[in-house]
Design an enzyme around this catalytic site. Structure first.
Site, PDB file in Angstrom:
ATOM      1  N   LYS A   6       0.851  -1.217   0.065  1.00 50.67           N
ATOM      2  CA  LYS A   6       0.025  -0.128  -0.091  1.00 50.67           C
ATOM      3  C   LYS A   6       0.904   1.215  -0.055  1.00 50.67           C
ATOM      4  O   LYS A   6       0.528   2.288  -0.633  1.00 50.67           O
ATOM      5  CB  LYS A   6      -1.205  -0.191   1.288  1.00 50.67           C
ATOM      6  CG  LYS A   6      -2.131  -1.003   0.836  1.00 50.67           C
ATOM      7  CD  LYS A   6      -3.439  -0.749   1.417  1.00 50.67           C
ATOM      8  CE  LYS A   6      -4.431  -1.601   0.901  1.00 50.67           C
ATOM      9  NZ  LYS A   6      -5.701  -1.561   1.433  1.00 50.67           N
ATOM     10  N   LYS A  39      -4.176 -10.940  -6.612  1.00 48.07           N
ATOM     11  CA  LYS A  39      -5.598 -11.166  -5.895  1.00 48.07           C
ATOM     12  C   LYS A  39      -6.600 -10.266  -6.401  1.00 48.07           C
ATOM     13  O   LYS A  39      -6.151  -9.066  -6.660  1.00 48.07           O
ATOM     14  CB  LYS A  39      -5.509 -11.042  -4.360  1.00 48.07           C
ATOM     15  CG  LYS A  39      -5.439  -9.759  -3.774  1.00 48.07           C
ATOM     16  CD  LYS A  39      -5.859  -9.653  -2.310  1.00 48.07           C
ATOM     17  CE  LYS A  39      -5.941  -8.336  -1.815  1.00 48.07           C
ATOM     18  NZ  LYS A  39      -6.680  -8.190  -0.506  1.00 48.07           N
ATOM     19  N   LYS A  71     -10.672  -4.890  -4.084  1.00 49.09           N
ATOM     20  CA  LYS A  71     -12.076  -3.992  -4.503  1.00 49.09           C
ATOM     21  C   LYS A  71     -11.483  -2.781  -5.116  1.00 49.09           C
ATOM     22  O   LYS A  71     -12.093  -2.064  -5.731  1.00 49.09           O
ATOM     23  CB  LYS A  71     -12.462  -3.414  -3.208  1.00 49.09           C
ATOM     24  CG  LYS A  71     -12.981  -4.734  -2.093  1.00 49.09           C
ATOM     25  CD  LYS A  71     -13.740  -3.621  -1.209  1.00 49.09           C
ATOM     26  CE  LYS A  71     -13.500  -4.459   0.428  1.00 49.09           C
ATOM     27  NZ  LYS A  71     -12.348  -4.276   1.149  1.00 49.09           N
TER      28      LYS A  71
HETATM   29  N1  AQP Z   1      -9.282 -12.030  -3.626  1.00 48.02           N
HETATM   30  C1  AQP Z   1      -9.475 -12.073  -2.385  1.00 48.02           C
HETATM   31  N2  AQP Z   1      -9.715 -13.738  -2.099  1.00 48.02           N
HETATM   32  C2  AQP Z   1     -10.023 -14.041  -1.024  1.00 48.02           C
HETATM   33  N3  AQP Z   1     -10.596 -13.265   0.027  1.00 48.02           N
HETATM   34  C3  AQP Z   1     -10.098 -11.887   0.016  1.00 48.02           C
HETATM   35  N4  AQP Z   1     -10.291 -10.979   0.958  1.00 48.02           N
HETATM   36  C4  AQP Z   1     -10.059  -9.873   0.177  1.00 48.02           C
HETATM   37  N5  AQP Z   1      -9.772 -10.006  -0.911  1.00 48.02           N
HETATM   38  C5  AQP Z   1      -9.793 -11.482  -1.309  1.00 48.02           C
HETATM   39  C6  AQP Z   1     -10.735 -11.222   2.387  1.00 48.02           C
HETATM   40  O1  AQP Z   1     -11.792 -10.472   2.340  1.00 48.02           O
HETATM   41  C7  AQP Z   1     -11.985  -9.578   3.888  1.00 48.02           C
HETATM   42  C8  AQP Z   1     -12.130  -8.284   3.850  1.00 48.02           C
HETATM   43  O2  AQP Z   1     -11.262  -7.804   3.266  1.00 48.02           O
HETATM   44  P1  AQP Z   1     -10.628  -6.129   3.509  1.00 48.02           P
HETATM   45  O3  AQP Z   1     -11.914  -5.264   3.465  1.00 48.02           O
HETATM   46  O4  AQP Z   1      -9.983  -6.338   4.836  1.00 48.02           O
HETATM   47  O5  AQP Z   1      -9.750  -5.836   2.247  1.00 48.02           O
HETATM   48  P2  AQP Z   1      -8.659  -6.375   1.755  1.00 48.02           P
HETATM   49  O6  AQP Z   1      -7.954  -7.714   2.161  1.00 48.02           O
HETATM   50  O7  AQP Z   1      -7.482  -5.336   1.394  1.00 48.02           O
HETATM   51  O8  AQP Z   1      -9.237  -6.584   0.414  1.00 48.02           O
HETATM   52  P3  AQP Z   1      -9.335  -5.659  -0.942  1.00 48.02           P
HETATM   53  O9  AQP Z   1     -10.573  -6.368  -1.629  1.00 48.02           O
HETATM   54  O10 AQP Z   1      -8.030  -5.964  -1.720  1.00 48.02           O
HETATM   55  O11 AQP Z   1      -9.524  -4.244  -0.482  1.00 48.02           O
HETATM   56  P4  AQP Z   1      -9.030  -3.018  -0.832  1.00 48.02           P
HETATM   57  O12 AQP Z   1      -8.605  -3.111  -2.633  1.00 48.02           O
HETATM   58  O13 AQP Z   1      -9.815  -1.861  -0.398  1.00 48.02           O
HETATM   59  O14 AQP Z   1      -7.458  -3.077  -0.289  1.00 48.02           O
HETATM   60  C9  AQP Z   1     -10.521 -10.189   4.338  1.00 48.02           C
HETATM   61  O15 AQP Z   1     -10.900 -11.281   5.313  1.00 48.02           O
HETATM   62  C10 AQP Z   1      -9.699 -10.687   3.216  1.00 48.02           C
HETATM   63  O16 AQP Z   1      -8.864 -11.564   3.592  1.00 48.02           O
END
Ligand code: AQP
Length: 340
Positions: free
Chosen positions: A123, A205, A208
């Site tokens: 990040k 991965k 979002k």
């Molecule tokens: N691609 C993924 N596959 C499986 N699990 C996933 N999680 C996130 N992406 C995947 C799981 O979703 C939960 C919530 O995620 P988060 O809101 O804590 O954010 P993150 O892990 O940072 O997910 P993103 O989608 O990549 O968010 P942004 O883009 O905002 O940084 C967690 O349990 C995570 O493991």
């Protein structure tokens, strides 16, 4: 909201806790890696789920957009089957104990531990103009989220494994220094769906915040758009539908189909043996669209009911705060803060 009077009966069950940051919308990755498992765990655990809006501040956000997204996430989780009669569901920022415990844990965490976290490095590279303290402190706030409720189990995707290990280290260190205070939690990483990858680059991965809309699927996306994205999903050379390291695109689609349909990868391979990528991609798209159709419908209905969302969130926060106070009081006493 779970009844306070049920606490004794409920306390026989183990505690399961998890959160999600309100950025974009809940993706297929979030759903399969986390939210679907939360829904399944509600009957067997004292379940605590929250919208991690304090975590979302670690990246610069437009305030009105953050507010809208947070409310939308609340409705999306309800639509995904998180039942406020069975689980606590609330906004993290409405339970001040999260931030308060994070401060005390900060004083028991080393800069070297947080600065070597992969997510912090990733990040920081993505937001080089805003490498703020919160970004580095993210895993300590996450530790506070978990330890505040004496959680037994934390269902997360594989990307959060490192943070969970740090949580365990912090808990063990604190317990050694001040005497038994925190339960040391276990992670729950689902056997299928722990890492769903981007539809456009299956080596990373699904996220979002991916700027390419074709890379992600949202739980509130319409059927036509879901199917179109799966049809244009990146696959690999060859034509065999098999789960193999040198076939990340097809392997990702097999994982998605298996997790949605409750099948094993071997069963999926057998089902599509001898068929082409085109047929398979369409089948995956249709399976995902069918799963998300009722979620989208429920979401649209729930989002209109602002009073229900507000009352549910307030009730969830009140109850969470009541439970959290017990740990926080204990922690404050242990570290020598005055209590009258
Ligand atoms: N691609 C993924 N596959 C499986 N699990 C996933 N999680 C996130 N992406 C995947 C799981 O979703 C939960 C919530 O995620 P988060 O809101 O804590 O954010 P993150 O892990 O940072 O997910 P993103 O989608 O990549 O968010 P942004 O883009 O905002 O940084 C967690 O349990 C995570 O493991």
């Amino acid at each position: 909201m779970a009844e306070l009077t049920n606490e004794t009966e409920k306390s026989a069950k183990k505690v399961c806790l998890s959160g999600i940051q309100p950025t974009g919308t809940v993706t297929l990755g979030n759903y399969l890696g986390a939210v679907q498992n939360w829904q399944n765990m509600q009957n067997d655990f004292n379940s605590i789920f929250f919208i991690a809006d304090l975590h979302a501040l670690t990246v610069r956000r437009d305030p009105s957009e953050l507010k809208q997204t947070s409310l939308s996430f609340f409705a999306q989780l309800l639509a995904c089957g998180i039942n406020p009669e069975k689980s606590m569901l609330y906004f993290q920022s409405q339970v001040h104990e999260h931030a308060e415990l994070a401060w005390i844990l900060n004083c028991n965490t080393y800069v070297g531990e947080t600065s070597r976290m992969t997510q912090f490095k990733d990040k920081s590279a993505k937001h080089a103009d805003n490498i703020n303290m919160g970004l580095m402190d993210y895993p300590v706030l996450m530790a506070a989220d978990i330890l505040l409720f004496q959680s037994d189990l934390v269902p997360v995707g594989i990307d959060q494994k490192q943070h969970l290990e740090l949580t365990r280290d912090i808990a063990i260190r604190f317990n050694n220094l001040y005497g038994e205070t925190f339960k040391v939690p276990e992670g729950y990483i689902p056997p299928m769906g722990a890492k769903i990858c981007s539809l456009q680059d299956p080596t990373v991965k699904m996220s979002k915040s991916d700027p390419n809309p074709k890379a992600t699927i949202s739980v509130i996306e319409d059927e036509a758009s879901i199917i179109k994205k799966f049809k244009s999903a990146v696959t690999d050379s060859g034509s065999e539908i098999v789960m193999r390291e040198d076939k990340p695109g097809v392997s990702n689609l097999i994982t998605i189909y298996a997790a949605i349909e409750g099948k094993t990868p071997a069963q999926v391979e057998a089902e599509f043996a001898g068929q082409g990528y085109g047929t398979f991609k369409l089948a995956v798209g249709e399976a995902v669209a069918a799963k998300f159709k009722p979620i989208k419908e429920d979401y649209e209905r729930l989002l209109k009911d602002k009073t229900f969302i507000e009352n549910t969130a307030k009730g969830g926060a009140e109850y969470a705060s009541y439970i959290a106070q017990k740990t926080l009081k204990k922690v404050k006493k242990k570290v020598g803060l005055i209590s009258f």
